[in-house]
Design an enzyme around this catalytic site. Structure first.
Site, PDB file in Angstrom:
ATOM      1  CE  LYS A 184     -68.691  37.074 -14.818  1.00 47.44           C
ATOM      2  NZ  LYS A 184     -68.986  35.894 -14.006  1.00 47.44           N
ATOM      3  CG  ASP A 315     -71.443  35.860  -7.736  1.00 45.39           C
ATOM      4  OD1 ASP A 315     -71.478  34.955  -8.596  1.00 45.39           O
ATOM      5  OD2 ASP A 315     -70.385  36.377  -7.353  1.00 45.39           O
TER       6      ASP A 315
HETATM    7 ZN   LIG Z   1     -70.301  35.291 -10.335  1.00 47.50          ZN
END
Ligand SMILES: [Zn+2]
Length: 409
Positions: A184, A315
């Protein structure tokens, strides 16, 4: 062997089938199709209204925080406490029908090990471990002393700061060393980070290329956190596998995403939850959410019209039950995808058959009811094709099998 007879089978890709049967043999699906032609044999059988693949959430955070999912909050939370909380979140996810998740910054590599050894009943977890951020970028904790944030081996939390090509390479290698299954990186500023701007791009082309190439050598996908157009275009140009959020996508940007082959994980759930809670947010969150939330919805619509591949992710990452950001509400993303213009079947595909695309070379054979695929299967008491909100109600998920093992029945 285990046999599921269903009034309706939703395969994950393609049209639903009435009067269907799914047969599980070990950790694999050995048959999925019309009941008439299902293999004969004396297996334990369950009859259900609806059967479909286990759901995916392609963007969660096993952060174990209860008060604001920010880098700073994670740094201030002792890692053992955070991991225990996150283990509970993993159980909640599995009971809600999610058999696979990507953890894009959190303690997921440790939870994944506990799931694999049978200690924890959770989904299959593909974790990025720590988020790679430039100094002062989205995953930096701007109000803490630099020295306390910059040593990722000492600090709690989900951040690793890297500047320059060499540090970017090292950052990727450190994540691989700790068991990351996906990498990420932040290519723009963010919402919960205090001093940066989501419309500003982060990292240079050379730094991003280094991250993508190093991840690629280990067959890891790269997930790019990005909001503004410049960050989205940079992620697409560098060859990132997924665009996370994508809050400022116009036709030019959508064309670039499509051309690059990247998958968009819009995470509408978090925007909707934050927009609904504006009054209780810290001031800098509030200002950024107010600026981004509506543009983000338009961006989803533009991307859909341009034919960009979408995958479902929320998220979510708050370990406190009962808030708009709590685990267990992950199925709300499907309703948001439909509200943005997808059909219910397209939304379901985004959270089943299409979701493994977000893992590149680490993708399992999961997300489809088809012979040879992982036996990640759920049963429902109502049909989500008729009402997509069914997927947001864990009590309607009556059965869950992960890799062939019944974990809810
Ligand atoms: Zn996130």
């Amino acid at each position: 062997m285990y046999r599921i007879d269903a009034e309706v089978m939703i395969p994950g890709r393609g049209s639903p089938l009435s009067n269907a049967t799914v047969v599980i043999d070990g950790d694999r699906i050995s048959y999925a199709g019309p009941r008439d032609t299902a293999p004969a044999g004396e297996h334990p059988t369950v009859s259900v209204p609806v059967v479909m693949p286990g759901l995916w959430d392609c963007h969660v955070h096993f952060a174990g925080v209860r008060d604001g999912a920010s880098t700073q909050e994670m740094m201030l939370t002792p890692a053992p406490l955070a991991t225990v909380r996150a283990a509970k979140d993993a159980e909640v996810l599995l009971q809600a029908g999610f058999t696979s998740v990507r953890d894009l910054g959190g303690y997921g590599v440790h939870l994944a090990a506990a799931v694999a050894e049978g200690t924890l009943a959770g989904p299959s977890i593909y974790s990025a471990n720590k988020v790679i951020s430039q100094t002062g970028g989205h995953s930096d904790a701007h109000r803490l002393p630099y020295q306390s944030v910059s040593d990722p081996c000492r600090a709690n939390g989900m951040q690793i700061l890297a500047d320059g090509v060499d540090e970017c390479l090292k950052a990727v290698r450190l994540q691989l060393r700790e068991g990351a299954r996906v990498i990420k990186v932040c290519t723009s500023g963010g919402v919960v980070s205090e001093l940066d701007d989501p419309y500003h791009r982060q990292f240079s082309d050379a730094e991003l290329r280094a991250v993508v190439e190093e991840a690629g050598r280990a067959e890891r996908a790269v997930a790019a956190h990005c909001h503004g157009k410049a960050g989205v275009l940079a992620a697409a140009a560098a060859g990132c596998t997924t665009i996370e959020h994508g809050s400022q996508i116009d036709e030019e940007t959508a064309a670039a995403i499509k051309e690059s082959g990247a998958v968009l994980v819009p995470t509408r759930t978090v925007f909707a939850a934050l927009k609904a809670s504006l009054g209780v947010l810290p001031p800098h969150w509030r200002d950024k959410v107010a600026r981004l939330a509506d543009e983000h919805l338009v961006s989803m619509q533009v991307a859909l019209s341009a034919g960009v591949q979408l995958a479902a992710g929320t998220d979510l990452g708050l370990s406190r039950p009962g808030t708009p950001l709590s685990f267990g509400r992950n199925g709300e993303e499907f309703g948001h995808l439909v509200a943005a213009g997808m059909t219910p079947l397209q939304a379901i595909e985004a959270g089943t058959a299409a979701a493994p695309l977000t893992l590149g070379g680490q993708a399992p054979r999961s997300g489809l009811l088809e012979q040879g695929y992982d036996a990640d299967v759920i049963a429902l008491s109502a049909n989500p094709v008729a009402d997509i909100s069914v997927l947001a109600r864990p009590e309607l998920v009556t059965h869950v099998w992960r890799k062939g093992k019944p974990v809810k029945q």
